[in-house]
Motif scaffolding. Sequence first.
Motif, mmCIF file in Angstrom:
data_model
loop_
_atom_site.group_PDB
_atom_site.id
_atom_site.type_symbol
_atom_site.label_atom_id
_atom_site.label_comp_id
_atom_site.label_asym_id
_atom_site.label_seq_id
_atom_site.Cartn_x
_atom_site.Cartn_y
_atom_site.Cartn_z
ATOM 1 N N ASP A 1 0.817 -0.945 0.255
ATOM 2 C CA ASP A 1 0.220 0.047 0.084
ATOM 3 C C ASP A 1 1.253 1.311 0.239
ATOM 4 N N ARG A 2 1.866 1.004 0.540
ATOM 5 C CA ARG A 2 2.636 2.521 0.729
ATOM 6 C C ARG A 2 3.194 2.775 -0.547
ATOM 7 N N LYS A 3 4.024 1.197 -1.305
ATOM 8 C CA LYS A 3 4.285 1.829 -2.380
ATOM 9 C C LYS A 3 3.583 2.567 -4.061
ATOM 10 N N ILE A 4 2.154 1.534 -3.567
ATOM 11 C CA ILE A 4 1.471 2.315 -4.346
ATOM 12 C C ILE A 4 0.792 4.067 -3.949
ATOM 13 N N ILE A 5 0.854 4.167 -2.685
ATOM 14 C CA ILE A 5 0.750 5.652 -2.474
ATOM 15 C C ILE A 5 1.907 6.242 -3.086
ATOM 16 N N LYS A 6 2.916 5.839 -3.154
ATOM 17 C CA LYS A 6 3.864 7.209 -3.513
ATOM 18 C C LYS A 6 4.005 7.103 -4.735
ATOM 19 N N LEU A 7 3.622 6.143 -5.718
ATOM 20 C CA LEU A 7 3.435 6.053 -7.267
ATOM 21 C C LEU A 7 3.016 7.144 -7.479
ATOM 22 N N LEU A 8 1.060 6.921 -6.399
ATOM 23 C CA LEU A 8 0.156 8.233 -7.783
ATOM 24 C C LEU A 8 -0.095 8.896 -6.604
ATOM 25 N N VAL A 9 0.193 9.680 -5.206
ATOM 26 C CA VAL A 9 -0.272 10.150 -4.301
ATOM 27 C C VAL A 9 0.684 11.834 -5.505
ATOM 28 N N GLN A 10 0.807 11.741 -6.709
ATOM 29 C CA GLN A 10 1.614 13.088 -6.929
ATOM 30 C C GLN A 10 1.219 13.736 -7.803
ATOM 31 N N TYR A 11 0.023 12.884 -8.935
ATOM 32 C CA TYR A 11 -1.231 13.118 -9.882
ATOM 33 C C TYR A 11 -2.300 14.275 -9.549
ATOM 34 N N GLU A 12 -2.487 15.079 -10.576
ATOM 35 C CA GLU A 12 -3.351 15.513 -9.995
ATOM 36 C C GLU A 12 -5.385 14.438 -10.467
ATOM 37 N N LYS A 13 -4.858 14.094 -11.505
ATOM 38 C CA LYS A 13 -5.876 12.629 -11.737
ATOM 39 C C LYS A 13 -5.578 12.027 -12.392
ATOM 40 N N ILE A 14 -5.805 10.184 -11.392
ATOM 41 C CA ILE A 14 -6.082 9.164 -12.271
ATOM 42 C C ILE A 14 -6.802 8.625 -12.713
ATOM 43 N N ILE A 15 -6.739 7.593 -13.126
ATOM 44 C CA ILE A 15 -7.332 7.042 -13.943
ATOM 45 C C ILE A 15 -7.131 5.522 -14.316
ATOM 46 N N PHE A 16 -7.779 4.605 -13.944
ATOM 47 C CA PHE A 16 -8.123 3.211 -13.739
ATOM 48 C C PHE A 16 -8.685 2.408 -14.818
ATOM 49 N N TYR A 17 -7.567 1.976 -15.488
ATOM 50 C CA TYR A 17 -8.531 0.998 -17.027
ATOM 51 C C TYR A 17 -8.318 -0.668 -16.758
ATOM 52 N N GLU A 18 -9.858 -0.820 -16.352
ATOM 53 C CA GLU A 18 -9.488 -2.574 -16.172
ATOM 54 C C GLU A 18 -10.584 -2.887 -17.164
ATOM 55 N N ARG A 19 -10.635 -4.335 -17.759
ATOM 56 C CA ARG A 19 -11.298 -5.084 -18.381
ATOM 57 C C ARG A 19 -11.693 -6.205 -17.490
ATOM 58 N N ILE A 20 -12.165 -6.175 -17.214
ATOM 59 C CA ILE A 20 -13.018 -7.024 -15.811
ATOM 60 C C ILE A 20 -14.647 -6.377 -15.064
ATOM 61 N N PHE A 21 -14.524 -7.391 -14.698
ATOM 62 C CA PHE A 21 -15.764 -6.756 -14.268
ATOM 63 C C PHE A 21 -15.694 -5.545 -12.437
ATOM 64 N N ASP A 22 -16.576 -4.874 -12.366
ATOM 65 C CA ASP A 22 -16.497 -3.533 -11.637
ATOM 66 C C ASP A 22 -15.930 -4.195 -9.624
ATOM 67 N N SER A 23 -16.664 -5.050 -10.055
ATOM 68 C CA SER A 23 -16.619 -5.106 -8.290
ATOM 69 C C SER A 23 -15.234 -5.787 -7.767
ATOM 70 N N GLY A 24 -14.450 -6.092 -8.341
ATOM 71 C CA GLY A 24 -12.935 -6.987 -8.871
ATOM 72 C C GLY A 24 -11.794 -5.510 -8.765
ATOM 73 N N THR A 25 -12.118 -5.060 -8.920
ATOM 74 C CA THR A 25 -10.670 -3.954 -9.804
ATOM 75 C C THR A 25 -10.105 -3.234 -8.882
ATOM 76 N N ILE A 26 -8.544 -2.683 -9.172
ATOM 77 C CA ILE A 26 -7.603 -2.223 -8.699
ATOM 78 C C ILE A 26 -8.172 -1.125 -8.562
ATOM 79 N N TYR A 27 -8.551 -0.432 -8.757
ATOM 80 C CA TYR A 27 -9.236 1.606 -8.472
ATOM 81 C C TYR A 27 -10.299 1.019 -7.046
ATOM 82 N N LYS A 28 -11.133 -0.166 -6.668
ATOM 83 C CA LYS A 28 -11.766 0.224 -6.201
ATOM 84 C C LYS A 28 -10.825 0.103 -4.724
#
Length: 324
Positions: free
Chosen positions: A246-273
């Motif tokens: 989780d800490r590495k994910i935060i470090k990777l993403l927190v710098q961005y103003e807009k974060i978009i996840f694109y996942e060709r799976i059913f919504d409930s299992g996404t890493i976006y959630k």
Amino acid sequence: IKTIKSLGYKIKNSNSHSLIIGKEELNSFTSVAASHIENLLKSNKNIRIINSAMTIPGRYELIEKNYPKYYQDVGINEEHAISKASGMALNNKKIIIPIYSTFLQRTYDEIHHDVARIKLPILFLIDRAEIANQDGDTHHGIYDVGMIKSIPNTILCEPSNEYELKTLIDLGIKNEINPFFIRFANLKPVISSKKYPIKIGDWIKVHDINSKIVIVSYGNSINEIKKLFGTKVDIINAIFLTNYDDRKIIKLLVQYEKIIFYERIFDSGTIYKDVLRIFYTNHIYGKNISGLSFKKLEIGHGDLEEINKREHMSMNDLGKLINR
């Protein structure tokens, strides 16, 4: 007992291979995986492969022919395949189970109780992930991620190119604890000349132009996104859908103003959630985060392009989200 299907159907009996294969992508992730495993068998005689009636479409004919002692096709009996694999893994065999995403659903109980609960390092190769093209509505591989993530002690990943697929298979063979799942679509993989280390849990920034927008995705989508939007966005390849820090994910993403996840799976299992949860539990608020995924439980028939357009999952839809 041996059963032979379609007796009397002359077309089938004269050309069964092409009819069984259907619309198989030549040099696909499927064939690359089978070929790599055949190479591994030359030096690793502890490997055992258990298949459930997918020998031909999974491209395992040569392995069945050349390594009969190391390969078993148990027929349309996925539950038995998992239970058998559990017993063999308990006897220190390295088990590989090639299985379609849609058929994996039949094995939930066996994976949970006979594999994950006792942390057996069985390697699952989940074929036909994402959209199944002309295989039909029942074969779409968009539910396996949510299913696997609901089971404790599981490792789940998806390669974006040929190098990653082979590297992840090698990693899965070396893995000594917990079931290891590699999912891939019936598509032709990109051949990557770049070599880079991959560890369990890795997310890798594969495109960096110092943009204020980042797209997080995985699988073959990474290559499409880079080709179409590489001048506008940074891109993160979320190779592992579980076991990330989780800490590495935060470090990777927190710098961005807009974060978009694109996942060709059913919504409930996404890493976006998952990331929404990570940000909330770490008191990170006010971020512009959005995600594209399949929202309908049943998405119907059609090829990848048709379904993506109909379900608002096309690259055009992603472009609109980038520019919004």
